[in-house]
Design a protein around this motif. Structure first.
Motif, PDB file in Angstrom:
ATOM      1  N   ALA A   1      32.639 -35.770 -19.647  1.00  0.00           N
ATOM      2  CA  ALA A   1      32.266 -34.759 -18.601  1.00  0.00           C
ATOM      3  C   ALA A   1      32.609 -33.087 -18.377  1.00  0.00           C
ATOM      4  CB  ALA A   1      32.734 -35.640 -17.356  1.00  0.00           C
TER       5      ALA A   1
ATOM      6  N   ILE B   1      31.354 -30.837 -16.457  1.00  0.00           N
ATOM      7  CA  ILE B   1      31.883 -30.780 -14.934  1.00  0.00           C
ATOM      8  C   ILE B   1      32.404 -31.978 -14.926  1.00  0.00           C
ATOM      9  CG2 ILE B   1      31.466 -30.080 -12.475  1.00  0.00           C
ATOM     10  CD1 ILE B   1      31.277 -27.263 -15.075  1.00  0.00           C
ATOM     11  N   LYS B   2      33.886 -31.948 -14.195  1.00  0.00           N
ATOM     12  CA  LYS B   2      34.644 -32.992 -14.005  1.00  0.00           C
ATOM     13  C   LYS B   2      33.951 -33.397 -12.379  1.00  0.00           C
ATOM     14  CE  LYS B   2      36.706 -32.999 -17.580  1.00  0.00           C
ATOM     15  NZ  LYS B   2      36.190 -33.665 -18.601  1.00  0.00           N
ATOM     16  N   TYR B   3      33.509 -35.018 -12.074  1.00  0.00           N
ATOM     17  CA  TYR B   3      33.879 -35.553 -11.262  1.00  0.00           C
ATOM     18  C   TYR B   3      34.862 -36.554 -10.474  1.00  0.00           C
ATOM     19  CZ  TYR B   3      33.150 -40.666  -9.266  1.00  0.00           C
ATOM     20  OH  TYR B   3      33.784 -41.963  -8.262  1.00  0.00           O
ATOM     21  N   TRP B   4      35.450 -35.644  -9.671  1.00  0.00           N
ATOM     22  CA  TRP B   4      36.675 -35.928  -9.252  1.00  0.00           C
ATOM     23  C   TRP B   4      37.531 -36.109  -7.538  1.00  0.00           C
ATOM     24  CZ3 TRP B   4      40.327 -39.010 -11.371  1.00  0.00           C
ATOM     25  CH2 TRP B   4      40.978 -39.339 -10.674  1.00  0.00           C
TER      26      TRP B   4
ATOM     27  N   SER C   1      28.251 -33.305 -11.465  1.00  0.00           N
ATOM     28  CA  SER C   1      29.501 -33.181 -12.487  1.00  0.00           C
ATOM     29  C   SER C   1      27.889 -33.078 -13.492  1.00  0.00           C
ATOM     30  CB  SER C   1      30.004 -34.611 -12.469  1.00  0.00           C
ATOM     31  OG  SER C   1      29.265 -35.338 -12.288  1.00  0.00           O
TER      32      SER C   1
ATOM     33  N   SER D   1      35.021 -47.807 -18.743  1.00  0.00           N
ATOM     34  CA  SER D   1      34.282 -48.037 -17.398  1.00  0.00           C
ATOM     35  C   SER D   1      33.103 -47.885 -17.738  1.00  0.00           C
ATOM     36  CB  SER D   1      34.839 -48.119 -15.992  1.00  0.00           C
ATOM     37  OG  SER D   1      34.595 -46.790 -16.007  1.00  0.00           O
TER      38      SER D   1
ATOM     39  N   SER E   1      30.494 -48.093 -11.711  1.00  0.00           N
ATOM     40  CA  SER E   1      32.111 -46.836 -11.467  1.00  0.00           C
ATOM     41  C   SER E   1      30.816 -45.498 -12.285  1.00  0.00           C
ATOM     42  CB  SER E   1      32.400 -47.545 -13.206  1.00  0.00           C
ATOM     43  OG  SER E   1      33.013 -45.604 -13.880  1.00  0.00           O
ATOM     44  N   GLY E   2      31.469 -45.000 -10.561  1.00  0.00           N
ATOM     45  CA  GLY E   2      30.606 -43.482 -10.927  1.00  0.00           C
ATOM     46  C   GLY E   2      30.227 -43.116 -12.284  1.00  0.00           C
TER      47      GLY E   2
ATOM     48  N   ARG F   1      26.002 -41.721 -15.756  1.00  0.00           N
ATOM     49  CA  ARG F   1      25.031 -40.398 -16.480  1.00  0.00           C
ATOM     50  C   ARG F   1      24.794 -40.678 -17.701  1.00  0.00           C
ATOM     51  NH1 ARG F   1      30.498 -37.326 -14.709  1.00  0.00           N
ATOM     52  NH2 ARG F   1      31.137 -38.268 -16.332  1.00  0.00           N
TER      53      ARG F   1
ATOM     54  N   LYS G   1      45.584 -46.911 -18.411  1.00  0.00           N
ATOM     55  CA  LYS G   1      45.975 -45.567 -17.312  1.00  0.00           C
ATOM     56  C   LYS G   1      46.813 -45.755 -16.636  1.00  0.00           C
ATOM     57  CE  LYS G   1      41.243 -44.583 -16.420  1.00  0.00           C
ATOM     58  NZ  LYS G   1      40.301 -45.215 -15.182  1.00  0.00           N
TER      59      LYS G   1
ATOM     60  N   SER H   1      41.068 -45.261 -11.058  1.00  0.00           N
ATOM     61  CA  SER H   1      40.554 -43.955 -11.008  1.00  0.00           C
ATOM     62  C   SER H   1      40.289 -44.392  -9.281  1.00  0.00           C
ATOM     63  CB  SER H   1      39.435 -45.128 -12.130  1.00  0.00           C
ATOM     64  OG  SER H   1      37.539 -44.251 -11.316  1.00  0.00           O
TER      65      SER H   1
ATOM     66  N   HIS I   1      40.641 -40.965  -7.549  1.00  0.00           N
ATOM     67  CA  HIS I   1      39.674 -39.583  -6.326  1.00  0.00           C
ATOM     68  C   HIS I   1      40.124 -39.991  -5.513  1.00  0.00           C
ATOM     69  CE1 HIS I   1      36.344 -39.791  -9.292  1.00  0.00           C
ATOM     70  NE2 HIS I   1      36.341 -41.013  -9.869  1.00  0.00           N
TER      71      HIS I   1
ATOM     72  N   LEU J   1      40.978 -30.146 -12.983  1.00  0.00           N
ATOM     73  CA  LEU J   1      41.189 -31.838 -12.643  1.00  0.00           C
ATOM     74  C   LEU J   1      43.024 -32.100 -13.004  1.00  0.00           C
ATOM     75  CD1 LEU J   1      40.005 -34.829 -12.408  1.00  0.00           C
ATOM     76  CD2 LEU J   1      40.105 -34.933 -15.293  1.00  0.00           C
TER      77      LEU J   1
ATOM     78  N   ASP K   1      39.668 -36.282 -19.623  1.00  0.00           N
ATOM     79  CA  ASP K   1      39.401 -36.795 -18.540  1.00  0.00           C
ATOM     80  C   ASP K   1      40.654 -37.521 -17.975  1.00  0.00           C
ATOM     81  OD1 ASP K   1      37.039 -37.471 -19.535  1.00  0.00           O
ATOM     82  OD2 ASP K   1      37.564 -39.427 -20.031  1.00  0.00           O
ATOM     83  N   ALA K   2      40.957 -37.891 -16.897  1.00  0.00           N
ATOM     84  CA  ALA K   2      42.422 -38.733 -16.422  1.00  0.00           C
ATOM     85  C   ALA K   2      43.009 -39.265 -16.888  1.00  0.00           C
ATOM     86  CB  ALA K   2      41.938 -39.597 -14.958  1.00  0.00           C
TER      87      ALA K   2
HETATM   88  O1  PMV Z   1      34.084 -43.415 -12.923  1.00  0.00           O
HETATM   89  P1  PMV Z   1      35.088 -42.817 -12.478  1.00  0.00           P
HETATM   90  O2  PMV Z   1      35.695 -43.339 -11.013  1.00  0.00           O
HETATM   91  O3  PMV Z   1      36.019 -43.637 -14.026  1.00  0.00           O
HETATM   92  O4  PMV Z   1      36.123 -41.592 -13.030  1.00  0.00           O
HETATM   93  C1  PMV Z   1      35.556 -40.306 -13.981  1.00  0.00           C
HETATM   94  C2  PMV Z   1      36.645 -39.291 -13.658  1.00  0.00           C
HETATM   95  C3  PMV Z   1      36.869 -38.343 -14.582  1.00  0.00           C
HETATM   96  O5  PMV Z   1      36.408 -38.657 -16.084  1.00  0.00           O
HETATM   97  C4  PMV Z   1      38.399 -37.852 -14.835  1.00  0.00           C
HETATM   98  C5  PMV Z   1      35.375 -37.355 -14.589  1.00  0.00           C
HETATM   99  C6  PMV Z   1      34.628 -37.501 -15.165  1.00  0.00           C
HETATM  100  O6  PMV Z   1      33.305 -36.501 -14.315  1.00  0.00           O
HETATM  101  O7  PMV Z   1      33.944 -38.425 -16.226  1.00  0.00           O
END
Ligand code: PMV
Length: 352
Positions: free
Chosen positions: A21, A23-26, A38, A118, A156-157, A161, A210, A214, A218, A264, A305-306
């Motif tokens: 990402a 632009i991050k999804y958080w 994102s 994921s 997984s969100g 993408r 991790k 995740s 969030h 983030l 990433d996280a």
């Molecule tokens: O898809 P998840 O729930 O693992 O969340 C991903 C969160 C970040 O990697 C930190 C940001 C992103 O947009 O991928």
């Protein structure tokens, strides 16, 4: 359509990449819906390959029947997560009530590399399941990627993408009419050609799994004092990012990408409870990279990433000099000198 028993047996195999990402999804709400839109680059060499053999179930109950192997070995943790996911997506896949699944999943990168798997895992799984549904119901229409993106999102969100070549955007954003919180949309044609050449060298600072799951991560946004500021800022950054991506403004893309990574982690540092996912070597690498950039006048940028691993992004024409620098100066800060030399890619492929 009536299901012929012959349709209820076969094999499918899909390979799907991870994504990074910009632009991050958080922060999320409801059933895996994002608090802000994102955008990501689709990667090439970091992928999951999922092969599913299916056959008619022997017992007549409507429960999931599954045997899951990860890299050739049974894995109870993954098996349980997949059963939960399959129960959740049962409405999309009525055939799951009639078939037994033997799933074998492998990653191109070591599982213990600290790379979030994921996104590639759920996108490969959603593609394979969608393929099976088409086959078992006797349809020969092609896979509908928006649909599959939505199904992957439920696992997984960020997985939604991974479905598209080069770049994808997920989440409702007013200036892009077809955008939605439900699934990702391809952005390849909206992004300047120069970014097709981009490399992402992933420097593995730690191979540990991790520290923060995740979902917990969030959920930290739910009562975060800066949540509203963040969601507003992410939208502002996304518009700037889209403008810069379109015209090939590498400097602005890099500047925004780094700001997003830092935000983030800043959000995590002041969450309740707080988490420090950066490690001393993460900061060391970032510091050296900035110095290298300003001394060499080379467009090379980082994102995170996280977790503590550093994604180093740069255009193909600078690959040699950046990779020489990574090898000579940065690998010493990586766990066992580990790195993954990735680049932007063309999205999932069906393996025949
Ligand atoms: O898809 P998840 O729930 O693992 O969340 C991903 C969160 C970040 O990697 C930190 C940001 C992103 O947009 O991928």
């Amino acid at each position: 359509m009536p299901q012929d028993r012959d349709n209820l047996a076969g094999t499918v195999c899909w390979q799907s990449p991870s994504n990074i990402a910009l632009i991050k999804y958080w922060g999320k709400h409801g059933d895996q819906l994002p608090r802000n839109p994102s955008i990501s680059f689709t990667l090439k060499h970091s992928f999951t390959q999922t092969r599913i053999h299916y056959r008619p179930k022997t017992n007549k109950d409507q429960q999931i029947s599954l045997n899951f192997q990860f890299e050739g070995k049974e894995n109870k943790g993954f098996q349980d997560r997949i059963v939960q996911y399959l129960q959740k997506v049962m409405d999309y896949f009525p055939s799951l009530q009639k078939i037994h699944l033997e799933i074998d999943s492998t990653n191109s990168f070591p599982h213990s590399s600290g790379i979030a798997s994921s996104a590639s895992a759920f996108s490969a799984l959603a593609l394979s399941l969608s393929d099976i549904e088409l086959k078992t119901s006797g349809q020969d229409s092609p896979i509908e990627l928006f649909n599959v993106s939505e199904i992957a999102r439920l696992g997984s969100g960020s997985a939604c993408r991974s479905m598209f070549p080069f770049a994808a955007l997920w989440g409702k954003f007013n200036s892009i009419e077809s955008s939605t919180d439900r699934y990702a949309i391809p952005m390849g044609t909206e992004v300047h050609e120069i970014f097709r050449t981009f490399h992402d060298s992933i420097l593995i600072v730690s191979r540990e799994s991790k520290k923060v799951s995740s979902s917990l991560g969030h959920s930290l946004m739910d009562n975060h004092p800066f949540a509203e500021v963040r969601y507003r800022d992410a939208r502002k950054n996304l518009q700037l990012m889209l403008d810069a991506l379109k015209v090939g403004d590498i400097e602005s893309v890099g500047f925004l990408m780094e700001m997003e990574a830092m935000q983030l982690h800043a959000l995590m540092l002041c969450s309740n409870p707080n988490f420090i996912l950066l490690q001393p070597n993460t900061l060391k690498i970032i510091d050296l990279l900035k110095r290298f950039r300003s001394e060499m006048k080379i467009p090379v940028f980082f994102t995170l990433d996280a977790g503590p691993n550093v994604h180093v992004l740069y255009p193909g024409e600078n690959a040699q000099v950046v990779q020489n620098y990574i090898q000579s100066e940065l690998l010493q800060f990586c766990s066992e000198q580990n790195w993954i030399n990735d680049c932007v890619g063309d999205g999932p492929i069906k393996i025949e």
